[in-house]
Enzyme design. Structure first.
Site, PDB file in Angstrom:
ATOM      1  N   ALA A   1       0.806  -1.224   0.000  1.00  0.00           N
ATOM      2  CA  ALA A   1       0.000   0.000   0.000  1.00  0.00           C
ATOM      3  C   ALA A   1       0.837   1.272   0.000  1.00  0.00           C
ATOM      4  O   ALA A   1       0.314   2.346  -0.296  1.00  0.00           O
ATOM      5  CB  ALA A   1      -0.947  -0.014   1.201  1.00  0.00           C
TER       6      ALA A   1
ATOM      7  N   GLY B   1       3.490   1.501  -1.958  1.00  0.00           N
ATOM      8  CA  GLY B   1       4.239   1.433  -3.221  1.00  0.00           C
ATOM      9  C   GLY B   1       3.684   2.364  -4.272  1.00  0.00           C
ATOM     10  O   GLY B   1       2.718   3.106  -4.052  1.00  0.00           O
TER      11      GLY B   1
ATOM     12  N   ARG C   1      12.198  -7.896  -8.919  1.00  0.00           N
ATOM     13  CA  ARG C   1      13.340  -8.663  -9.401  1.00  0.00           C
ATOM     14  C   ARG C   1      14.596  -7.781  -9.343  1.00  0.00           C
ATOM     15  O   ARG C   1      14.565  -6.637  -9.762  1.00  0.00           O
ATOM     16  CB  ARG C   1      13.067  -9.068 -10.848  1.00  0.00           C
ATOM     17  CG  ARG C   1      14.002 -10.092 -11.409  1.00  0.00           C
ATOM     18  CD  ARG C   1      13.361 -10.651 -12.663  1.00  0.00           C
ATOM     19  NE  ARG C   1      14.216 -11.593 -13.331  1.00  0.00           N
ATOM     20  CZ  ARG C   1      13.765 -12.439 -14.240  1.00  0.00           C
ATOM     21  NH1 ARG C   1      12.502 -12.447 -14.577  1.00  0.00           N
ATOM     22  NH2 ARG C   1      14.573 -13.284 -14.825  1.00  0.00           N
TER      23      ARG C   1
ATOM     24  N   ASN D   1       8.853 -14.529  -3.774  1.00  0.00           N
ATOM     25  CA  ASN D   1       7.473 -14.038  -3.694  1.00  0.00           C
ATOM     26  C   ASN D   1       6.495 -15.161  -3.378  1.00  0.00           C
ATOM     27  O   ASN D   1       5.471 -14.935  -2.744  1.00  0.00           O
ATOM     28  CB  ASN D   1       7.088 -13.334  -4.998  1.00  0.00           C
ATOM     29  CG  ASN D   1       7.635 -11.919  -5.016  1.00  0.00           C
ATOM     30  OD1 ASN D   1       7.535 -11.205  -4.041  1.00  0.00           O
ATOM     31  ND2 ASN D   1       8.245 -11.539  -6.119  1.00  0.00           N
TER      32      ASN D   1
ATOM     33  N   GLN E   1       0.016 -15.121   2.585  1.00  0.00           N
ATOM     34  CA  GLN E   1      -1.163 -14.271   2.374  1.00  0.00           C
ATOM     35  C   GLN E   1      -2.387 -15.118   2.023  1.00  0.00           C
ATOM     36  O   GLN E   1      -3.500 -14.813   2.469  1.00  0.00           O
ATOM     37  CB  GLN E   1      -0.863 -13.217   1.301  1.00  0.00           C
ATOM     38  CG  GLN E   1       0.193 -12.222   1.819  1.00  0.00           C
ATOM     39  CD  GLN E   1       0.409 -11.016   0.921  1.00  0.00           C
ATOM     40  OE1 GLN E   1      -0.116 -10.944  -0.178  1.00  0.00           O
ATOM     41  NE2 GLN E   1       1.201 -10.070   1.385  1.00  0.00           N
TER      42      GLN E   1
ATOM     43  N   VAL F   1      -1.886  -8.477  -8.461  1.00  0.00           N
ATOM     44  CA  VAL F   1      -1.174  -7.584  -9.388  1.00  0.00           C
ATOM     45  C   VAL F   1       0.338  -7.839  -9.293  1.00  0.00           C
ATOM     46  O   VAL F   1       1.051  -7.811 -10.294  1.00  0.00           O
ATOM     47  CB  VAL F   1      -1.485  -6.104  -9.059  1.00  0.00           C
ATOM     48  CG1 VAL F   1      -0.659  -5.160  -9.923  1.00  0.00           C
ATOM     49  CG2 VAL F   1      -2.974  -5.813  -9.233  1.00  0.00           C
TER      50      VAL F   1
ATOM     51  N   ASN G   1       3.939  -9.146  -9.318  1.00  0.00           N
ATOM     52  CA  ASN G   1       4.521 -10.134 -10.244  1.00  0.00           C
ATOM     53  C   ASN G   1       5.396 -11.171  -9.576  1.00  0.00           C
ATOM     54  O   ASN G   1       5.985 -10.878  -8.547  1.00  0.00           O
ATOM     55  CB  ASN G   1       5.348  -9.385 -11.301  1.00  0.00           C
ATOM     56  CG  ASN G   1       4.456  -8.826 -12.386  1.00  0.00           C
ATOM     57  OD1 ASN G   1       3.483  -9.450 -12.768  1.00  0.00           O
ATOM     58  ND2 ASN G   1       4.809  -7.637 -12.888  1.00  0.00           N
TER      59      ASN G   1
ATOM     60  N   ASP H   1      -2.526  -5.213 -20.121  1.00  0.00           N
ATOM     61  CA  ASP H   1      -2.065  -5.706 -21.429  1.00  0.00           C
ATOM     62  C   ASP H   1      -3.163  -5.516 -22.483  1.00  0.00           C
ATOM     63  O   ASP H   1      -2.882  -5.142 -23.616  1.00  0.00           O
ATOM     64  CB  ASP H   1      -1.677  -7.182 -21.308  1.00  0.00           C
ATOM     65  CG  ASP H   1      -0.675  -7.391 -20.183  1.00  0.00           C
ATOM     66  OD1 ASP H   1       0.432  -6.859 -20.282  1.00  0.00           O
ATOM     67  OD2 ASP H   1      -1.022  -8.055 -19.186  1.00  0.00           O
TER      68      ASP H   1
ATOM     69  N   HIS I   1       0.868 -12.960 -17.851  1.00  0.00           N
ATOM     70  CA  HIS I   1       1.277 -11.548 -17.876  1.00  0.00           C
ATOM     71  C   HIS I   1       2.803 -11.523 -17.929  1.00  0.00           C
ATOM     72  O   HIS I   1       3.482 -11.428 -16.906  1.00  0.00           O
ATOM     73  CB  HIS I   1       0.771 -10.803 -16.640  1.00  0.00           C
ATOM     74  CG  HIS I   1       1.404  -9.445 -16.517  1.00  0.00           C
ATOM     75  ND1 HIS I   1       1.170  -8.426 -17.401  1.00  0.00           N
ATOM     76  CD2 HIS I   1       2.302  -8.948 -15.628  1.00  0.00           C
ATOM     77  CE1 HIS I   1       1.875  -7.364 -17.074  1.00  0.00           C
ATOM     78  NE2 HIS I   1       2.584  -7.659 -15.991  1.00  0.00           N
TER      79      HIS I   1
HETATM   80  P1  NAX Z   1       6.759  -0.851  -5.501  1.00  0.00           P
HETATM   81  O1  NAX Z   1       8.067  -1.514  -5.269  1.00  0.00           O
HETATM   82  O2  NAX Z   1       6.710   0.625  -5.668  1.00  0.00           O
HETATM   83  O3  NAX Z   1       5.766  -1.211  -4.302  1.00  0.00           O
HETATM   84  C1  NAX Z   1       5.614  -2.507  -3.839  1.00  0.00           C
HETATM   85  C2  NAX Z   1       5.301  -2.381  -2.365  1.00  0.00           C
HETATM   86  O4  NAX Z   1       5.019  -3.687  -1.894  1.00  0.00           O
HETATM   87  C3  NAX Z   1       6.478  -1.834  -1.534  1.00  0.00           C
HETATM   88  O5  NAX Z   1       6.043  -0.711  -0.804  1.00  0.00           O
HETATM   89  C4  NAX Z   1       6.838  -3.019  -0.639  1.00  0.00           C
HETATM   90  O6  NAX Z   1       7.267  -2.601   0.651  1.00  0.00           O
HETATM   91  C5  NAX Z   1       5.502  -3.756  -0.578  1.00  0.00           C
HETATM   92  N1  NAX Z   1       5.623  -5.174  -0.192  1.00  0.00           N
HETATM   93  C6  NAX Z   1       6.622  -6.048  -0.475  1.00  0.00           C
HETATM   94  N2  NAX Z   1       6.374  -7.223   0.112  1.00  0.00           N
HETATM   95  C7  NAX Z   1       5.217  -7.097   0.783  1.00  0.00           C
HETATM   96  C8  NAX Z   1       4.456  -7.957   1.613  1.00  0.00           C
HETATM   97  N3  NAX Z   1       4.866  -9.204   1.869  1.00  0.00           N
HETATM   98  N4  NAX Z   1       3.308  -7.496   2.140  1.00  0.00           N
HETATM   99  C9  NAX Z   1       2.899  -6.241   1.911  1.00  0.00           C
HETATM  100  N5  NAX Z   1       3.578  -5.367   1.154  1.00  0.00           N
HETATM  101  C10 NAX Z   1       4.719  -5.786   0.587  1.00  0.00           C
HETATM  102  O7  NAX Z   1       6.094  -1.602  -6.751  1.00  0.00           O
HETATM  103  P2  NAX Z   1       4.862  -1.135  -7.647  1.00  0.00           P
HETATM  104  O8  NAX Z   1       5.370  -0.303  -8.764  1.00  0.00           O
HETATM  105  O9  NAX Z   1       3.787  -0.596  -6.799  1.00  0.00           O
HETATM  106  O10 NAX Z   1       4.446  -2.554  -8.278  1.00  0.00           O
HETATM  107  C11 NAX Z   1       3.875  -3.562  -7.469  1.00  0.00           C
HETATM  108  C12 NAX Z   1       3.845  -4.892  -8.203  1.00  0.00           C
HETATM  109  O11 NAX Z   1       3.044  -4.794  -9.388  1.00  0.00           O
HETATM  110  C13 NAX Z   1       5.215  -5.357  -8.698  1.00  0.00           C
HETATM  111  O12 NAX Z   1       5.360  -6.736  -8.437  1.00  0.00           O
HETATM  112  C14 NAX Z   1       5.133  -5.145 -10.203  1.00  0.00           C
HETATM  113  O13 NAX Z   1       6.007  -5.995 -10.908  1.00  0.00           O
HETATM  114  C15 NAX Z   1       3.692  -5.470 -10.443  1.00  0.00           C
HETATM  115  N6  NAX Z   1       3.113  -5.026 -11.716  1.00  0.00           N
HETATM  116  C16 NAX Z   1       2.170  -5.814 -12.289  1.00  0.00           C
HETATM  117  C17 NAX Z   1       1.537  -5.467 -13.463  1.00  0.00           C
HETATM  118  C18 NAX Z   1       0.505  -6.347 -14.075  1.00  0.00           C
HETATM  119  O14 NAX Z   1      -0.011  -6.000 -15.155  1.00  0.00           O
HETATM  120  N7  NAX Z   1       0.134  -7.481 -13.477  1.00  0.00           N
HETATM  121  C19 NAX Z   1       1.900  -4.218 -14.180  1.00  0.00           C
HETATM  122  C20 NAX Z   1       2.563  -3.210 -13.306  1.00  0.00           C
HETATM  123  C21 NAX Z   1       3.554  -3.788 -12.328  1.00  0.00           C
HETATM  124  O15 NAX Z   1       4.755  -4.059 -13.010  1.00  0.00           O
END
Ligand code: NAX
Length: 346
Positions: free
Chosen positions: A30, A32, A110, A123, A130, A147, A149, A177, A205
């Site tokens: 939340a 991020g 990654r 992950n 979760q 969402v 990855n 996509d 994805h």
């Molecule tokens: P960010 O790195 O800005 O934010 C991710 C947040 O998740 C961080 O604040 C981190 O502290 C938190 N987090 C990590 N582990 C956690 C856990 N166990 N419990 C709760 N929070 C946790 O990434 P952001 O740009 O917001 O992207 C989030 C995810 O979306 C990434 O995995 C990214 O690859 C994925 N995406 C997926 C897409 C899709 O189409 N499915 C597209 C966009 C994005 O690339």
């Protein structure tokens, strides 16, 4: 575990004179980048409707709780009338308590030198925890939308670990996509993007996904009647959609955030709103092995409709030509390989 609660029930709990039961939406990751766009639009009513009160439950890892506190302060400062309560926590049991929608955005990115298998392993453990926490704490009819990855396989892990929850309540995001594909086709055809319908993303994805131009339409006509450049459709179009995430990272120095948040919000909206007649949307869900030759037991993007009663149906009977068949098989092979990599977590 530390957590804090902002209770704004006194602000405005009656919208337009009719009190609807609040819906609890849990968002992980939340603090991020995606959430920074997503949370404000959910709170404004863009996802579940302008008359739907919301309880927001926000999960972060402990080191990011201060940052999350800042996000909560900004949410408060918007004084969104629909928001009944905000809970911010690093405890999954608190975050998923009574959740109606779990939006699993958080995951570990990654890093250089990391293999896909390493990332899946790291992950994967998060999504084991979760999935269990959701099954133990969320509302029995809770829906889960991944969402973070690699979202398809993370979703599969959560599903397998959420004992007792219906498999059909689990989804992973491929709406972004689909929007990318629609936008490319509209630009090529010189039409507004709303003219493009019936676009399905098949598979994972990832860079193997297949944006299916053979079943898509522009102003109700087959795409190939409007765009005669078949080589472009089979080549650059598919590649552009598959590589769009990487192109954005290169251009912006950061991965898609606002567009990803938009697609996440729109997926949930599509999942709760009857789909317009004759159309469909793309979302990944569990395969049963009976449709389009997709192997059973993977979280695969498929053409999906939401029915008037809120249930979901995979659209059947779309023609799959030889070109599409090879592309769909390739992306499913990748999903099977990912599943094999994390079989110990299922
Ligand atoms: P960010 O790195 O800005 O934010 C991710 C947040 O998740 C961080 O604040 C981190 O502290 C938190 N987090 C990590 N582990 C956690 C856990 N166990 N419990 C709760 N929070 C946790 O990434 P952001 O740009 O917001 O992207 C989030 C995810 O979306 C990434 O995995 C990214 O690859 C994925 N995406 C997926 C897409 C899709 O189409 N499915 C597209 C966009 C994005 O690339």
């Amino acid at each position: 575990m530390p957590h804090f609660v902002v209770d704004s029930t006194r602000r405005q709990s009656i919208i337009n004179g009719v009190m609807k039961t609040p819906v609890t939406v849990t968002v992980t990751g939340a603090a991020g980048n995606i959430s920074y766009s997503l949370l404000f639009r959910i709170a404004a009513g863009e996802m579940l409707g302008a008359d739907q009160p919301i309880v927001l439950k926000l999960l972060e890892i402990t080191p990011c709780l201060d940052k999350l506190k800042g996000v909560v302060m900004e949410l408060e400062d918007c004084a969104f009338p629909l928001v009944q309560e905000i809970v911010a926590t690093d405890d999954p049991a608190v975050a998923f308590k009574d959740a109606n929608w779990c939006m699993l955005v958080g995951s570990v990115p990654r890093k250089a030198g990391m293999e896909r298998k390493d990332l899946l392993g790291i992950n994967g453990k998060v999504f084991v925890g979760q999935g269990k926490a959701i099954a133990e704490n969320a509302a029995p009819d809770c829906k889960v939308f991944v969402v973070g990855n690699p979202c398809n396989t993370n979703c599969l892990i959560a599903l397998h670990n959420a004992t007792g929850m219906p498999k059909e309540n689990f989804f992973a995001m491929t709406q972004l996509d689909e929007y990318r594909a629609k936008s490319q086709l509209a630009a090529k055809a010189g039409v507004p993007v709303a003219a493009v319908t019936n676009m399905v993303i098949w598979g994972n994805h990832s860079s193997t996904q297949y944006p299916d131009f053979t079943n898509a339409k522009i102003n109700g006509k087959p795409v190939t009647d409007v765009i005669s450049d078949i080589e472009w459709l089979k080549g650059d179009f598919i590649k552009t959609v598959q590589q769009r995430g990487a192109a954005i990272i290169q251009a912006r120095g950061a991965s898609s955030a606002a567009s990803a948040a938009n697609a996440a919000l729109m997926t949930i909206k599509n999942l709760v709103t009857p789909t317009p007649e004759g159309d469909w949307f793309s979302v990944s869900s569990i395969t049963d092995g009976t449709k389009y030759g997709l192997p059973a037991g993977i979280i695969c993007s498929q053409p999906t409709r939401t029915n008037a009663d809120g249930t979901h149906t995979i659209v059947e009977g779309l023609p799959i030509d030889e070109f599409s068949r090879a592309k769909i098989d390739a992306t499913c092979q990748e999903l099977l390989a990912e599943r094999a990599d994390i079989k110990d977590l299922l």
